[in-house]
Design a protein around this motif. Structure first.
Motif, mmCIF file in Angstrom:
data_model
loop_
_atom_site.group_PDB
_atom_site.id
_atom_site.type_symbol
_atom_site.label_atom_id
_atom_site.label_comp_id
_atom_site.label_asym_id
_atom_site.label_seq_id
_atom_site.Cartn_x
_atom_site.Cartn_y
_atom_site.Cartn_z
ATOM 1 N N ALA A 166 11.388 -3.342 22.715
ATOM 2 C CA ALA A 166 12.288 -4.557 23.346
ATOM 3 C C ALA A 166 12.473 -4.698 21.630
ATOM 4 O O ALA A 166 12.699 -4.806 20.453
ATOM 5 N N TYR A 167 13.557 -5.762 22.052
ATOM 6 C CA TYR A 167 14.801 -6.355 20.532
ATOM 7 C C TYR A 167 15.172 -7.988 21.452
ATOM 8 O O TYR A 167 15.450 -8.411 22.323
ATOM 9 N N LEU A 168 15.736 -8.375 19.847
ATOM 10 C CA LEU A 168 15.957 -9.582 19.916
ATOM 11 C C LEU A 168 17.014 -9.689 19.691
ATOM 12 O O LEU A 168 17.311 -9.848 18.214
ATOM 13 N N ARG A 179 23.124 -11.218 15.209
ATOM 14 C CA ARG A 179 22.166 -9.949 14.097
ATOM 15 C C ARG A 179 21.013 -9.685 15.894
ATOM 16 O O ARG A 179 20.553 -10.569 15.791
ATOM 17 N N MET A 180 20.235 -8.740 14.668
ATOM 18 C CA MET A 180 19.054 -8.007 16.062
ATOM 19 C C MET A 180 18.024 -7.451 15.473
ATOM 20 O O MET A 180 17.888 -7.187 13.904
ATOM 21 N N VAL A 181 16.664 -8.043 15.733
ATOM 22 C CA VAL A 181 15.867 -7.542 15.195
ATOM 23 C C VAL A 181 14.924 -6.721 16.092
ATOM 24 O O VAL A 181 14.932 -7.182 17.281
ATOM 25 N N ARG A 195 19.340 -6.561 11.513
ATOM 26 C CA ARG A 195 20.401 -6.058 11.200
ATOM 27 C C ARG A 195 21.532 -6.616 12.235
ATOM 28 O O ARG A 195 21.948 -6.713 13.342
ATOM 29 N N VAL A 196 22.884 -6.720 11.175
ATOM 30 C CA VAL A 196 23.754 -7.901 11.595
ATOM 31 C C VAL A 196 24.817 -6.556 12.981
ATOM 32 O O VAL A 196 24.916 -4.910 11.991
ATOM 33 N N ILE A 197 24.203 -6.671 13.911
ATOM 34 C CA ILE A 197 24.771 -5.267 14.508
ATOM 35 C C ILE A 197 26.353 -6.034 15.246
ATOM 36 O O ILE A 197 27.366 -5.255 15.900
ATOM 37 N N TRP A 235 21.503 -0.185 18.402
ATOM 38 C CA TRP A 235 22.116 -0.727 17.359
ATOM 39 C C TRP A 235 23.192 -1.010 15.987
ATOM 40 O O TRP A 235 23.792 -0.827 15.223
ATOM 41 N N GLY A 236 24.060 -0.134 17.399
ATOM 42 C CA GLY A 236 25.566 0.160 16.988
ATOM 43 C C GLY A 236 26.356 1.030 16.066
ATOM 44 O O GLY A 236 25.498 2.077 16.541
#
Length: 719
Positions: A166-168, A179-181, A195-197, A235-236
């Protein structure tokens, strides 16, 4: 309840032509023929997040400070939706959510995101300025609990990958970054560092989907466009970005959802003025690995009508009307802030609202709201105000920016209409405790009108129209809402009982409307007082300087209806008593419907004052018999003129075509006489025989019988 295609089509035509102010149904998107009209929900459902779980679609939408908040809707086909529940039961952490020391309009629940994992629904939301919550429940109807994360993540998108990770995904437009965490397995805390995606100017409102092993990141550039970026890893890098549609052709803030057959549909909201930001949907066309919004040949456009994504599902619309005879409020209702639960109750037959202490409507707690619906809707309440105390102000409001209400007060007992807390109109000498209030929201011309009646008097508009708007910064950040309210600036133990609320006058399941009796005929050649109408659109009654009352506040497109006006053997002219402090306008005289035959147009010029009266006249074309008379008012902007009375001048007729028994009327008796004459049972003679020759071809035949029958049935208006 299933509505036929014909009924829906009639409703839409009436709405768009503005032919009447009261409609039978709320907005129904499904046309009943395999197609639907956008938007599926013609109301303020902004920031949509849609998923599919098995054969059902679920949508979460912003509700800001409304309680219960964070609405979840459910559908089998993306077109027919019903409200399933709410995640938020109350807001905490700031007394302003209780309307103590300030207000929180425009705050609260923003841009939620819904996801599903292993039998549990999850919804991520960040109450404005607070830490992010992740709600969870086995059933979208609730009950919902939530985990409170350690940070505040703007416009959080909750994404669960195929392996259950799971990601936000989050970010605000001012950051120019997304961003994503990662989250732990039960979505209760974050794991690792964000992280900046994506770096892209002014993006926010992220939605992340995975299709055929590739990740698609959707972002809004607010009020401008919807863009999409793609990557082969969650994550890109999301190095490629394209525009899917612009706000003018489709909208922004949305994403895509898969259907059981493997196809995809897109969803997004579109800024639409005073109604807010309704959610629209459209088919997705895949081109070069990109999910383009729109069907082939119309890429980048979200059209107003499509074939339904899934066929043969039942027609449903969200609940709106409420008879208040249950043990709980309908899911359509939200309090304007956290309610004071000691100040309201359901008695079994009504909603009892006790007066809250507040300086004005904007600051009054316990206003019970629901969304205005387009393109035109009316909200009506019936109240018993016998429990009021001095200073109480109770009635029906329009909550938004601007705002207004129509309400009854005590000492003196009167009805007032306000705009932005300023009283615009008053009716004194109110004696009844049973009152009806109505607000009409017309999102086509952006005008709201306020009406009242009691059991002894028909609907009367009170005060001027209010031009509706939408203000995200100083208003509610929502479309205009209906609001049932009761407050007192000085405190009170008074109350009002609300018998029912009806959107577009949809009655309760056990309500049987009573037939309206047919009015007795009125002679066209007597003085007819303007205020003695049987129906109207837009006008008001006021005191007249010549005695009695006149109708006023007439604007372009308003009309009045006088039923069963008997024109006898014919009228040759029309007279009206008028006054105008403006430039005047015109009175169109029409028969039997607002678009019926035009028999005359009477010009009205300015008289220098609204109570300086003058008589105007005009010729009318041949009209006989009994008809419903429509006076339609046309002219420029603003108020046109006032009307005190009118009459018709009888024509000089040598005979009365169609009147075969000399009683001055044309009706079924004359038709039977003509039938008996043609069958040889009786013989018409003299003037009666002449009047039977309605087509004036010097003989009486079946052609005359057909014309007379069509005239009596009002298929034709002249012979």
């Amino acid at each position: 309840m299933l509505f036929t295609k014909k009924a829906t089509a009639i409703l839409l035509v009436l709405c768009m032509l503005l032919l009447q102010s009261i409609f039978v149904y709320g907005w129904q998107s499904d046309n009943g023929d395999g197609t639907f009209n956008n938007p599926p929900l013609y109301a303020d459902y902004p920031d949509p997040s849609i998923i599919r779980v098995d054969n059902y679609f679920y949508m979460a939408s912003s509700t800001f400070v409304g309680v219960p908040g964070l609405v979840i809707l459910k559908s089998e086909d993306l077109v027919n939706w019903e409200i399933a529940g709410h995640c938020i039961s109350s807001f905490t952490g700031d007394k302003a959510y209780n309307l103590e020391g300030g207000t929180k309009y425009g705050n609260g629940c923003y841009a939620p995101s819904i996801a599903y994992k292993n039998g549990t629904f999850y919804v991520a939301v960040t109450p404005n300025g607070e830490r992010t919550r992740i709600y969870y429940a086995k059933d979208v109807a609730g009950p919902w609990n939530y985990n409170l994360l350690g940070g505040s993540y703007f416009d959080p998108c909750l994404f669960i990958d195929d392996d259950g990770s799971a990601y936000l995904v989050y970010g605000g437009a001012w950051e120019n970054q997304i961003r994503m965490v990662q989250l732990n397995s039960d979505l209760s805390v974050t794991v690792g560092s964000p992280r900046v995606i994506l770096s892209y100017k002014n993006v926010e409102g992220a939605h992340l989907s995975k299709v055929n092993g590739r990740y698609y990141l959707f972002n809004a550039v607010p009020a401008q466009r919807l863009v999409c970026s793609r990557a082969n890893n969650v994550w890109g890098p999301y190095g490629e970005t394209i525009t899917l549609c612009t706000a003018g052709k489709g909208g922004h803030q949305g994403g895509i959802v898969d259907l059981p057959d493997g196809s995809y549909w897109g969803y997004l909201h579109q800024d639409d003025g005073a109604i807010g930001r309704p959610t629209r949907i459209c088919p997705i066309t895949w081109q070069d690995g990109w999910p383009k919004f729109g069907r082939p040949g119309f890429i980048g456009q979200v059209e107003s009508k499509y074939t339904k994504p899934i066929q043969d599902k039942p027609i449903k619309v969200p609940a709106a009307s409420d008879e208040f005879n249950s043990d709980s409020l309908g899911l359509q209702w939200m309090w304007n802030h956290n309610p004071d639960n000691s100040k309201w109750s359901l008695t079994g037959s009504s909603l009892r609202l006790k007066a809250v202490t507040a300086k004005d409507f904007w600051n009054a707690r316990n206003s019970l709201t629901q969304k205005g619906q387009g393109p035109i809707s009316t909200g009506t309440i019936k109240i018993d105000c016998s429990g009021m105390q001095p200073g109480d102000i109770c009635g029906l409001g329009m909550l938004g920016d601007p705002r207004g209400y129509i309400a009854v007060t005590r000492n003196p007992k009167r009805i007032i209409m306000t705009e932005e807390e300023v009283v615009k109109a008053t009716v004194n000498n109110i004696t009844s405790d049973i009152l009806y209030f109505r607000i009409e929201m017309n999102f086509i011309n952006k005008q709201a009108k306020f009406f009242w009646k009691d059991d002894n008097r028909d609907w009367q508009q009170l005060g001027p129209s209010i031009t509706m708007g939408f203000d995200w910064q100083y208003g509610t950040f929502q479309g205009e809402q209906y609001a049932i309210m009761n407050f007192n600036p000085n405190g009170s133990s008074g109350y009002m009982d609300v018998d029912w609320f009806r959107l577009n006058d949809i009655p309760g399941d056990n309500h049987t409307p009573q037939p309206t009796p047919t009015p007795s005929p009125r002679q066209a050649f007597t003085k007819i007082e303007a205020e003695s109408y049987n129906n109207h659109l837009g006008i008001q009654i006021e005191k007249c300087s010549e005695g009695g009352e006149n109708i006023g506040y007439i604007e372009d497109g308003d009309y009045v209806v006088y039923k069963n006006i008997d024109f006898g053997s014919g009228a040759e002219s029309f007279q009206a008593r008028v006054a105008s402090a403006a430039d005047g306008g015109n009175i169109e005289l029409r028969l039997d419907s607002i678009n019926g035959p035009l028999i005359g147009t009477c010009p009205v010029v300015g008289t220098g004052d609204w109570q300086t009266w003058s008589t105007v006249t005009c010729d009318v074309s041949e009209v006989k018999g009994t008809h419903d008379l429509y006076l339609k008012f046309t002219g420029g902007s603003g108020y046109l003129f006032n009307l005190n009375w009118f009459t018709f001048i009888e024509g000089n007729n040598d005979g009365y075509l169609g009147d075969l028994n000399g009683d001055g009327s044309i009706n079924s008796t004359d038709l039977q006489l003509l039938k008996r004459h043609l069958l040889g049972i009786i013989e018409l003679t003299g003037e009666n025989l002449l009047n039977a020759d309605v087509n004036k071809d010097s003989k009486v035949s079946s052609t005359d019988f057909t014309l007379l029958k069509r005239y009596i049935l009002r298929i034709i208006t002249v012979f």
